[in-house]
Design an enzyme around this catalytic site. Structure first.
Site, PDB file in Angstrom:
ATOM      1  N   ALA A 211      41.317  18.020 -22.618  1.00  0.00           N
ATOM      2  CA  ALA A 211      41.051  17.039 -21.565  1.00  0.00           C
ATOM      3  C   ALA A 211      39.875  16.144 -21.948  1.00  0.00           C
ATOM      4  O   ALA A 211      39.923  14.920 -21.762  1.00  0.00           O
ATOM      5  CB  ALA A 211      40.769  17.751 -20.246  1.00  0.00           C
TER       6      ALA A 211
ATOM      7  N   CYS B 214      16.462   3.850  -4.653  1.00  0.00           N
ATOM      8  CA  CYS B 214      17.267   3.405  -5.797  1.00  0.00           C
ATOM      9  C   CYS B 214      16.706   4.026  -7.066  1.00  0.00           C
ATOM     10  O   CYS B 214      16.254   3.331  -7.980  1.00  0.00           O
ATOM     11  CB  CYS B 214      17.249   1.891  -5.881  1.00  0.00           C
TER      12      CYS B 214
END
Length: 720
Positions: A454, A541
């Site tokens: 994967a 942020c």
């Protein structure tokens, strides 16, 4: 566990050897997950508050001040073990009272919120004093205990004033480490016990020493503790000018230290204090100036959060030896100040090998100190000194609770069907081979091999996407396939991210700066099983604005699903978390990252009313304007600039008077409100002829027009 074959398009043409996989009966046997939470996956269908109490270790770190009631809410026990059942305070009721709008009988305060309980503060002081008095009586110690509170732990005016008031019956004093702290302590102790000590620590200049000597002249029981050898010259010089006989102490650098994070300022290489050589030079200088009788206190500090009484006794015993030598040299010694170090159990583990815990209680701590001092003094036939401690963390940590909201949570990954033909259509031959190898490994139940293929498939597709040869739709399909594989390999629920109305940098700075972990618990819904594991992400942020470490060494926290649509504003739909034991240092160390200011603060005392509490003080958190001023901005000038721009906007777009009033009112309110998010009613987004400025409903719009947008009003709005 989901079966991969059930999610794959059966029309896919498989290469030889894979036909059975797509023949319809293609469900894969369950793979053994790599990890799962036994606490959350219990087979028991019943969940009670007692289960939550055990899951969150509330009894371990919270006793005797916090517990869970039958309603599943955290309760505060203001008098510790002496609290009666009817005196327990439901924390959720406090939160509802202070956060509900004034129109509903609340105080209208915004989150985040600090809840102070002065009754707990008083009980901590009484318990500390009682522990030492008990040890003194039990061991036949022939002096007394007299503590001081180091104001650096929490300099809030009302906290310090309460400590002076509550500590007055047992001569409890204050410790200062800077000139502003000294001014604060001098002012507060004017209303305290006249015998209370004012211990002056920290590096000093002439002004600091002048203030300390002035305090002594004002009949405050002031002791100047020398941190550097050179400070003694200033003390001698200024005391003569002021005609004040000083009381002097010094901090000694001990050999004893502990190895944890908080022991870094102790030992011979520590930041503070005098070596044995420097001590002898100071004694000689004081003797030469006829001031050796002024030397009366010995101070030392092993480090914060001393983990065990064995280390404590070793340090106190070493300091007692120095104390006895100073007596032998002729100093009129009276006080041994053992500094800070009395720890608290942040994680409830009662461990003596962790920075988060301690292996003793108040009584064991006091007994160890008294025993170590008594043993040395009796052996040297020296009068027992007054024992002073500077226990700040242990005094103020419990009385303050930070409450904040979870405002949203990341949605669990959706298990969409995997369209293999679409994936294989645009990928390279290597990626196509990875895909089939992945499926074959899944059939063989080879979990680790599945993950390898994967990862390879995903990386090949990412590379092609960066080259511009693979579309975003196909990349998303590959991501979905890989997420499906990952969920099959690990059957446990994925960790979710809960977004909280908080700045970690402002309210929990120790987590960001030194990795200090605090107990964080939902303050309600503890009668429900927490079926989700999550981490907390704040409003800033900044990638560091998250909490992903919790007590017990956990990297996620058991949480509940958020109920319904929060935007409706109903109290029952909100999800409140509490950070406990954070009353020391967090408020004074917090910054204004992203210009998020401090929280609102309320003080609550126990009462005999229907809810067992009364709010005695309520202070809204700093507004956006307040925080801007901290960074040297001028909110009034900023407002005038924006007001002028709004006037130009309305003139150019032929806006009416109501539009202009609305714009200006909104800007004004933004300066006066806290920077944090507010739960508001859903916006109807009805323009109502206001040039693109939208209101939550028609009543809000009309109210603004009629009132001229008064700054005192609170109404919801949003932009289109």
């Amino acid at each position: 566990m989901p079966a991969m074959a059930c999610c794959v398009d059966a029309a896919t043409v498989a290469p030889p050897g894979h036909a059975a996989f797509f023949a319809g009966d293609s469900s894969l046997p369950a793979m053994v997950p790599f990890g799962s939470s036994t606490a959350l996956n219990s087979n028991s269908t019943h969940w009670s508050p007692a289960h939550s109490s055990a899951l969150y270790r509330i009894e371990g770190w919270g006793a005797p001040y916090f517990s869970v009631n039958d309603s599943g809410n955290i309760t505060v026990r203001p008098y510790g073990t002496d609290t009666l059942a009817h005196q327990e305070i439901d924390l959720l009721k406090i939160v509802k009272k202070v956060s509900d709008p004034k129109s509903a009988g609340g105080l209208g305060l915004q989150f985040p919120l600090i809840v102070r309980v002065p009754d707990v503060l008083k009980n901590r002081l009484e318990s500390l004093h009682s522990a030492f008095e008990s040890a003194i009586q039990a061991q036949g110690y022939r002096s007394h205990y007299q503590g001081v509170y180091p104001v650096k732990c929490n300099q809030d005016r009302f906290v310090v004033e309460d400590i002076v008031k509550f500590g007055s019956p047992f001569r409890f004093g204050l410790e200062a480490g800077s000139k502003p702290e000294l001014l604060l302590a001098m002012s507060c102790l004017c209303k305290g016990n006249p015998e209370a000590l004012l211990v002056c620590n920290g590096f000093k200049d002439a002004e600091y020493i002048f203030l300390a000597l002035l305090a002594r002249k004002l009949a405050l029981n002031t002791i100047i503790v020398l941190e550097e050898e050179e400070e003694v010259d200033l003390v001698i010089e200024i005391s003569k000018k002021l005609s004040v006989r000083p009381v002097i102490g010094f901090r000694a650098k001990l050999r004893t230290k502990h190895s944890g994070h908080f022991g870094s300022t102790s030992g011979e290489k520590g930041k503070f204090g005098l070596t044995t050589t420097q001590i002898l030079r100071v004694v000689k200088k004081l003797q030469d100036f006829g001031m050796l009788d002024c030397l009366q206190l010995l101070h030392f500090h092993i480090g914060s959060q001393i983990p065990s009484t064995a280390l404590l006794q070793a340090g106190v015993g070493e300091a007692a030896q120095i104390y006895s030598e100073l007596v032998r040299l002729g100093a009129q010694m009276k006080v041994i100040d053992i500094g800070g170090g009395l720890g608290i159990d942040y994680d409830g583990s009662k461990s003596g090998t962790s920075d988060l815990s301690v292996s003793y209680g108040l009584q064991e701590y006091a007994s160890a100190v008294v025993n170590a001092v008594r043993f040395v003094c009796d052996r040297k036939s020296i009068k027992h000194p007054i024992i002073c401690s500077e226990s700040g963390r242990a005094i103020v940590s419990h009385h303050s609770i930070l409450v904040f909201e979870a405002i949203s949570a990341s949605a669990p990954a959706a298990m969409n069907p995997v369209d293999l033909p679409f994936i294989l259509e645009g990928v390279s031959e290597d990626a196509r081979a990875d895909c089939w190898n992945l499926i074959q490994a899944a059939v063989r139940h080879e979990s680790e091999t599945c993950l390898v293929y994967a990862d390879q498939l995903k990386q090949r597709c990412v590379d092609r996407f960066k080259e511009g040869t693979l579309g975003i739709e196909q990349l998303a399909a590959v991501d979905g396939l890989c997420d499906l594989v990952s969920s099959m390999v690990d059957a446990s629920e994925p960790t979710r991210t809960y977004h909280v109305n908080l700045s970690i940098f402002t309210s929990i700075p120790d987590f960001w700066s030194i990795g200090q972990v605090f107990p964080i618990v939902p303050i309600h819904r503890l009668g429900e099983r927490p079926d989700v594991r999550g981490v907390l992400s704040d409003l800033t942020c900044d990638s560091d604005g998250k909490i992903d470490k919790f007590i017990g060494g956990e990297t996620s926290l058991p949480l509940h699903e958020l109920e319904g649509d929060r935007s409706g504003g109903g109290a029952n739909e909100r999800y409140y978390l509490g950070m406990f034991l954070g009353g020391a240092y967090q408020e004074s160390l917090g910054g204004v990252h992203n210009l998020f200011g401090g929280p609102s603060v309320v003080s609550v005392s126990q009462s005999d009313g229907p809810h067992s509490f009364v709010v005695t003080r309520a202070v809204p958190g700093p507004s956006s304007g307040d925080v801007l001023r901290v960074m040297q901005h001028e909110p009034q000038l900023m407002f005038d600039t924006l007001k002028h721009r709004a006037e130009e906007f309305c003139a150019q777009d032929h806006g009416d008077e109501g539009t202009y009033a609305a714009l200006v009112g909104t800007i004004a309110r933004s300066f006066h409100s806290m920077p944090y998010l507010v739960a508001a009613s859903p916006c109807s987004l009805t323009a109502m002829n206001n040039n693109g400025f939208y209101y939550s409903n028609e009543e809000d719009y009309n109210a603004v027009i009629e009132s001229g947008a008064s700054e005192d009003e609170h109404w919801s709005y949003c932009y289109a």
